[in-house]
Design a protein around this motif. Structure first.
Motif, mmCIF file in Angstrom:
data_model
loop_
_atom_site.group_PDB
_atom_site.id
_atom_site.type_symbol
_atom_site.label_atom_id
_atom_site.label_comp_id
_atom_site.label_asym_id
_atom_site.label_seq_id
_atom_site.Cartn_x
_atom_site.Cartn_y
_atom_site.Cartn_z
ATOM 1 N N GLN A 30 -12.346 22.612 17.620
ATOM 2 C CA GLN A 30 -12.103 23.138 16.281
ATOM 3 C C GLN A 30 -10.844 24.001 16.222
ATOM 4 O OE1 GLN A 30 -15.484 24.542 14.196
ATOM 5 N NE2 GLN A 30 -14.302 25.697 12.697
ATOM 6 N N PRO A 31 -10.642 24.961 17.130
ATOM 7 C CA PRO A 31 -9.413 25.742 17.058
ATOM 8 C C PRO A 31 -8.178 24.859 17.173
ATOM 9 C CG PRO A 31 -11.007 26.823 18.462
ATOM 10 C CD PRO A 31 -11.560 25.472 18.146
ATOM 11 N N SER A 32 -8.221 23.835 18.035
ATOM 12 C CA SER A 32 -7.083 22.952 18.207
ATOM 13 C C SER A 32 -6.791 22.188 16.921
ATOM 14 C CB SER A 32 -7.353 21.970 19.344
ATOM 15 O OG SER A 32 -6.298 21.051 19.461
ATOM 16 N N ALA A 33 -7.833 21.679 16.279
ATOM 17 C CA ALA A 33 -7.657 20.941 15.022
ATOM 18 C C ALA A 33 -7.149 21.865 13.926
ATOM 19 C CB ALA A 33 -8.981 20.297 14.617
ATOM 20 N N ALA A 34 -7.670 23.071 13.872
ATOM 21 C CA ALA A 34 -7.232 24.023 12.851
ATOM 22 C C ALA A 34 -5.771 24.402 13.060
ATOM 23 C CB ALA A 34 -8.115 25.272 12.895
ATOM 24 N N ASP A 35 -5.385 24.593 14.334
ATOM 25 C CA ASP A 35 -3.994 24.924 14.631
ATOM 26 C C ASP A 35 -3.070 23.786 14.231
ATOM 27 O OD1 ASP A 35 -4.792 27.338 15.598
ATOM 28 O OD2 ASP A 35 -4.686 26.765 17.719
ATOM 29 N N ALA A 36 -3.507 22.580 14.499
ATOM 30 C CA ALA A 36 -2.702 21.404 14.162
ATOM 31 C C ALA A 36 -2.511 21.302 12.656
ATOM 32 C CB ALA A 36 -3.356 20.134 14.705
ATOM 33 N N LEU A 37 -3.581 21.585 11.921
ATOM 34 C CA LEU A 37 -3.490 21.534 10.465
ATOM 35 C C LEU A 37 -2.578 22.626 9.933
ATOM 36 C CD1 LEU A 37 -4.386 20.379 7.753
ATOM 37 C CD2 LEU A 37 -6.346 21.937 7.824
ATOM 38 N N THR B 97 5.054 13.531 12.401
ATOM 39 C CA THR B 97 4.546 13.518 13.776
ATOM 40 C C THR B 97 3.324 14.407 13.889
ATOM 41 O OG1 THR B 97 6.753 13.108 14.694
ATOM 42 C CG2 THR B 97 5.111 14.056 16.177
ATOM 43 N N GLN B 98 3.402 15.583 13.248
ATOM 44 C CA GLN B 98 2.265 16.498 13.270
ATOM 45 C C GLN B 98 1.081 15.905 12.525
ATOM 46 O OE1 GLN B 98 2.325 19.279 15.037
ATOM 47 N NE2 GLN B 98 0.205 19.810 14.528
ATOM 48 N N TYR B 99 1.357 15.230 11.404
ATOM 49 C CA TYR B 99 0.287 14.590 10.624
ATOM 50 C C TYR B 99 -0.427 13.538 11.462
ATOM 51 C CZ TYR B 99 -1.962 11.817 6.947
ATOM 52 O OH TYR B 99 -2.869 11.134 6.180
ATOM 53 N N ASN B 100 0.331 12.750 12.202
ATOM 54 C CA ASN B 100 -0.262 11.692 13.024
ATOM 55 C C ASN B 100 -1.077 12.247 14.175
ATOM 56 O OD1 ASN B 100 0.827 9.633 11.448
ATOM 57 N ND2 ASN B 100 2.736 9.580 12.621
ATOM 58 N N SER B 101 -0.815 13.519 14.523
ATOM 59 C CA SER B 101 -1.586 14.134 15.606
ATOM 60 C C SER B 101 -2.943 14.648 15.134
ATOM 61 C CB SER B 101 -0.793 15.284 16.232
ATOM 62 O OG SER B 101 -0.793 16.428 15.371
ATOM 63 N N ARG C 281 -7.285 13.655 8.539
ATOM 64 C CA ARG C 281 -6.380 12.878 7.689
ATOM 65 C C ARG C 281 -7.121 12.309 6.487
ATOM 66 N NH1 ARG C 281 -4.531 10.882 12.698
ATOM 67 N NH2 ARG C 281 -5.536 8.866 12.313
ATOM 68 N N ASN C 282 -8.350 11.863 6.700
ATOM 69 C CA ASN C 282 -9.147 11.343 5.575
ATOM 70 C C ASN C 282 -9.438 12.432 4.558
ATOM 71 O OD1 ASN C 282 -9.241 8.726 6.552
ATOM 72 N ND2 ASN C 282 -11.139 9.068 7.709
ATOM 73 N N ALA C 283 -9.678 13.648 5.063
ATOM 74 C CA ALA C 283 -9.933 14.756 4.150
ATOM 75 C C ALA C 283 -8.681 15.076 3.335
ATOM 76 C CB ALA C 283 -10.386 15.985 4.932
ATOM 77 N N GLY D 188 1.003 12.791 2.483
ATOM 78 C CA GLY D 188 -0.313 12.641 3.085
ATOM 79 C C GLY D 188 -1.420 13.170 2.203
ATOM 80 N N VAL D 189 -1.047 13.859 1.118
ATOM 81 C CA VAL D 189 -2.027 14.420 0.179
ATOM 82 C C VAL D 189 -1.688 13.910 -1.220
ATOM 83 C CG1 VAL D 189 -3.061 16.517 -0.760
ATOM 84 C CG2 VAL D 189 -2.208 16.493 1.604
ATOM 85 N N PRO D 190 -2.629 13.274 -1.916
ATOM 86 C CA PRO D 190 -2.324 12.732 -3.244
ATOM 87 C C PRO D 190 -2.270 13.813 -4.312
ATOM 88 C CG PRO D 190 -4.630 12.389 -2.732
ATOM 89 C CD PRO D 190 -4.003 12.979 -1.495
#
Length: 328
Positions: free
Chosen positions: A33-40, A185-189, A195-197, A306-308
């Motif tokens: 979770q911290p890794s995903a949050a940091d990436a976002l 590149t960050q989005y693809n990570s 990404r679906n969210a 990446g966001v509509p």
């Protein structure tokens, strides 16, 4: 104007991108979770920088168009001034030719060749007229040459300014592309669920816009929900933040600026507590993002790649810089 009637269904609360993503982030033990949050967070930072560079580039393009207009006018003024100078030069040349051909007399020659007092007066009158014509023609020539010189300087300055803006646009385009590549590149990570969210268009349910100009603009903006965000796009199915707002008010027969910077000066300022449908809300200290109020709580905006286009809570989009009302 593009409508998506098949998508007019409720697809979630009016939450921020971060809040939506938080709902799908893994909660398993470890560092997931911290890794995903940091990436976002990193993706959002890169996207915001790209959005500002996009607005900078758009502003330079608007400035270039204005300078090109100045250059075109300066060229027209220069052509007119040169034509006037040539015309006055021809007049001076003609008077000079007349003088040297002997048609112009001195007071003494007029006296010597005159047959009578009246003839002398007539000849003196002709001499005075020629002298006045010559002086006037010389002054007009001087004025015309001065105007031509000024028009030349103006045209040269406008041409130089246009050249600098073209170079600036090229540099900003390169900077923007670099920033976009980093953001992508960050989005693809990001994880598939994240990404679906981000891709979720949120609330697509029918919303009744109020009557009037602001309501008509809001109606247009709401009908673009679900459209893609693309830096520099101008519709009809792809937008950036400021093109969506500009197109919405154009649909309502109101002309406003293309960039968020220009839109931050449109209309009149209102406070956060006064916000109503159709108001323009400009975000961040650099005024690099803009949204349109749906009501006092929600806004519709083109967020980032990446966001509509979607609805979000007004205060969740970012720190508000200024709120402008285009029509009462």
């Amino acid at each position: 104007m593009v409508s998506h009637p098949s998508r007019r269904v409720v697809r979630g609360a009016f939450a921020t991108t971060a809040a939506v993503v938080a709902a799908v982030l893994p909660t398993t033990p470890g560092n997931a979770q911290p890794s995903a949050a940091d990436a976002l967070t990193k993706y959002n930072e890169l996207s915001q920088k790209a959005a500002q560079l996009n607005q900078d580039k758009l502003k330079a393009q608007v400035d270039l168009a204005a300078k090109q207009g100045e250059l075109d006018r300066a060229k027209g003024d220069l052509a007119t001034a040169r034509k006037a100078a040539e015309s006055q030069r021809d007049q001076v040349d003609l008077l000079t030719e007349v003088t040297y051909s002997g048609a112009r007399f001195s007071q003494l020659s007029a006296l010597l060749v005159s047959d009578s007092q009246q003839d002398f007066l007539n000849r003196m009158s002709a001499i005075n007229i020629l002298a006045a014509d010559n002086a006037e023609a010389l002054q007009r020539l001087t004025d015309a040459v001065t105007a031509a010189d000024a028009a030349t300087r103006t045209a040269d300055e406008a041409r130089e300014a246009s050249g600098k803006l073209l170079a600036e646009i090229d540099q900003k385009s390169a900077d923007l592309q670099k920033q976009l590549n980093e953001a992508r590149t960050q989005y693809n990570s990001l994880s598939a669920s994240t990404r679906n969210a981000l891709k979720n268009a949120g609330d697509l349910s029918p919303i009744q816009a109020p009557p009037g100009t602001a309501g008509k603009a809001l109606q247009f903006a709401l009908e673009q929900r679900g459209d893609r965000y693309v830096h520099g796009a101008n519709g009809p199915d792809e937008w950036d933040c400021s093109s969506l707002v500009q197109a919405a008010y154009r649909y309502a027969n109101v002309s406003i600026g293309r960039t968020s910077y220009a839109q931050a000066k449109e209309g009149r300022a209102v406070s956060r507590g006064e916000v109503k449908a159709g108001d323009i809300i400009v975000y961040y200290s650099g005024q690099s993002h803009v949204a349109m109020a749906v009501d006092g709580v929600r806004a519709v905006h083109a967020s980032t790649e990446g966001v509509p286009v979607k609805i979000a809570d007004i205060d969740s989009i970012g720190p508000i810089s200024v709120i402008r009302r285009i029509s009462d």
